[in-house]
Design a protein around this motif. Structure first.
Motif, PDB file in Angstrom:
ATOM      1  N   GLU A  12     107.499 -26.071  66.642  1.00 24.94           N
ATOM      2  CA  GLU A  12     106.221 -25.399  66.829  1.00 24.94           C
ATOM      3  C   GLU A  12     106.428 -24.089  67.578  1.00 24.94           C
ATOM      4  O   GLU A  12     107.151 -24.028  68.561  1.00 24.94           O
ATOM      5  N   GLN A  33      97.734 -28.970  65.752  1.00 21.01           N
ATOM      6  CA  GLN A  33      98.316 -30.286  65.523  1.00 21.01           C
ATOM      7  C   GLN A  33      98.605 -30.974  66.862  1.00 21.01           C
ATOM      8  O   GLN A  33      98.990 -30.326  67.837  1.00 21.01           O
ATOM      9  N   LEU A  69     103.956 -36.522  65.411  1.00 25.63           N
ATOM     10  CA  LEU A  69     102.685 -35.975  64.951  1.00 25.63           C
ATOM     11  C   LEU A  69     101.646 -37.079  64.781  1.00 25.63           C
ATOM     12  O   LEU A  69     101.924 -38.118  64.186  1.00 25.63           O
ATOM     13  N   ARG A  71      99.096 -38.138  62.711  1.00 27.14           N
ATOM     14  CA  ARG A  71      98.728 -37.775  61.344  1.00 27.14           C
ATOM     15  C   ARG A  71      97.239 -37.901  61.063  1.00 27.14           C
ATOM     16  O   ARG A  71      96.708 -37.211  60.177  1.00 27.14           O
ATOM     17  N   GLN A  74      95.562 -34.497  61.234  1.00 27.10           N
ATOM     18  CA  GLN A  74      96.169 -33.379  60.512  1.00 27.10           C
ATOM     19  C   GLN A  74      95.157 -32.448  59.858  1.00 27.10           C
ATOM     20  O   GLN A  74      95.399 -31.248  59.716  1.00 27.10           O
ATOM     21  N   LYS A  77      91.663 -29.004  63.344  1.00 30.66           N
ATOM     22  CA  LYS A  77      92.346 -28.063  64.215  1.00 30.66           C
ATOM     23  C   LYS A  77      91.937 -28.383  65.650  1.00 30.66           C
ATOM     24  O   LYS A  77      90.848 -28.016  66.105  1.00 30.66           O
TER      25      LYS A  77
END
Length: 265
Positions: A12, A33, A69, A71, A74, A77
Motif C-alpha cells: 500500500e 481498504q 485484507l 474482504r 472491499q 471506501k
C-alpha cells in the motif's frame, strides 16, 4: 523491543490510520481498504467464521500474525477505523458505520435489526446515519454523527454519558446530549469516555476509579477522568485544562491529551 516496519503493508502506498485493541490491530490505506491482524476470537478481525472456533465451554481464536485484507469491505471506501477490547468498527466515505466482533454487551449496535453475541464480518449499523467519527471502548461504543454524539453498549459506570449508570446494556444508539453536536473528537477507554469540543474544551465521563472494576481490592486504578478525584461521572464533565485541547486518547484506565498552551485560557 524496537519499532519495526510492517512489511506486509508495503504493497500500500500510504497507510492513513491504525487502531489497536486489546489483542488485535486494524489499518486503513489511502484506497479505503482495511487490514486486520492479531487474535480472531469472537470475529474481531472481520475475516469470517473460519478464523475462530466455538467450543462448548469456551471460544478460541486463531492468531493472524500478518495483516490481512478484510474482504467484506472491499466494495467500500473506508475512511476511519476503531478497535475496542473485543470489537471493531469503521466508517466509509458515505457515512455508513460498520461493526464486528463481540456483541454480548450490545456494543455492536445491531440489536435493532439482527442482535448477535458476535459478528465475524463487518455489519452495517442501520440506526446510524452520516457518521464521521467512531470510538470503541471496552464494552461500549461512541459515534459522532451530524445530529451529535451517540453511544451504546455497557453502562456499568456511566460510560455512555446518559446521566445514569446501570448493568442494563443499551441496545440502541442514544444521543448523549444536544450539545454534543459541538464535539469534534471522541475517544473511549475500558469504562470511560472523552470528547473535545470545537473550541478545544475537554470533557470526560464514566469510570473514575472509586467503585472498582476488579474483584480484588486494589486491583483497580483511578483518576483517569482528570477531574481531581476518583468518582464516577455519569454525564460529560468539563476537565480544567490550561490551554486548547487538540487530541485525546483513552487507554485502559488512563487518558492522554495533547494541549496547545501558547494561548492559555
Amino acid at each position: 523491543y524496537e519499532p519495526k516496519k510492517v512489511a506486509a503493508l508495503e504493497q500500500e502506498a500510504r497507510i492513513l490510520q491504525v487502531a489497536c485493541g486489546a489483542e488485535h490491530s486494524l489499518a486503513v490505506c489511502d484506497r479505503g481498504q482495511v487490514y486486520s491482524w492479531g487474535s480472531s476470537v469472537d470475529g474481531i478481525l472481520g475475516h469470517g467464521a473460519e478464523t475462530w472456533n466455538q467450543g462448548w465451554f469456551y471460544r478460541t481464536g486463531k492468531t493472524e500474525t500478518s495483516p490481512r485484507l478484510v474482504r467484506a469491505l472491499q466494495t467500500s471506501k473506508v475512511l476511519t477505523v476503531a478497535a475496542g477490547h473485543m470489537h471493531s468498527a469503521c466508517i466509509d466515505d458515505q457515512g455508513n458505520l460498520y461493526t464486528w466482533g463481540q456483541g454480548r454487551f450490545n456494543q455492536l449496535g445491531l440489536s435493532g435489526d439482527k442482535f448477535t453475541d458476535h459478528e465475524t464480518t463487518p455489519s452495517w449499523v442501520s440506526s446510524i446515519r452520516f457518521a464521521h467519527g467512531v470510538a470503541c471502548g471496552g464494552l461500549h461504543t461512541l459515534a459522532s454523527t451530524n445530529a451529535g454524539v451517540v453511544s451504546w453498549g455497557a453502562n456499568q459506570h456511566g460510560e455512555l454519558g446518559h446521566g445514569h449508570y446501570s448493568d442494563y446494556k443499551s441496545a440502541l444508539a442514544k444521543l448523549i446530549q444536544s450539545g454534543t453536536i459541538g464535539w469534534s473528537k471522541i475517544s473511549a477507554g475500558w469504562k470511560h469516555s472523552a470528547a473535545i469540543t470545537h473550541n478545544g474544551e475537554l470533557f470526560t465521563w464514566g469510570f473514575g476509579g472509586s467503585v472498582g472494576s476488579h474483584a480484588g481490592e486494589g486491583a483497580s486504578s483511578g483518576g483517569q477522568l482528570g477531574l481531581g478525584n476518583e468518582f464516577d461521572y455519569w454525564e460529560p464533565t468539563l476537565v480544567p485544562v490550561p490551554g486548547e485541547v487538540r487530541e485525546v486518547a483513552c487507554g485502559f484506565n488512563h487518558t492522554l491529551a495533547l494541549v496547545d498552551t501558547t494561548d492559555s485560557r
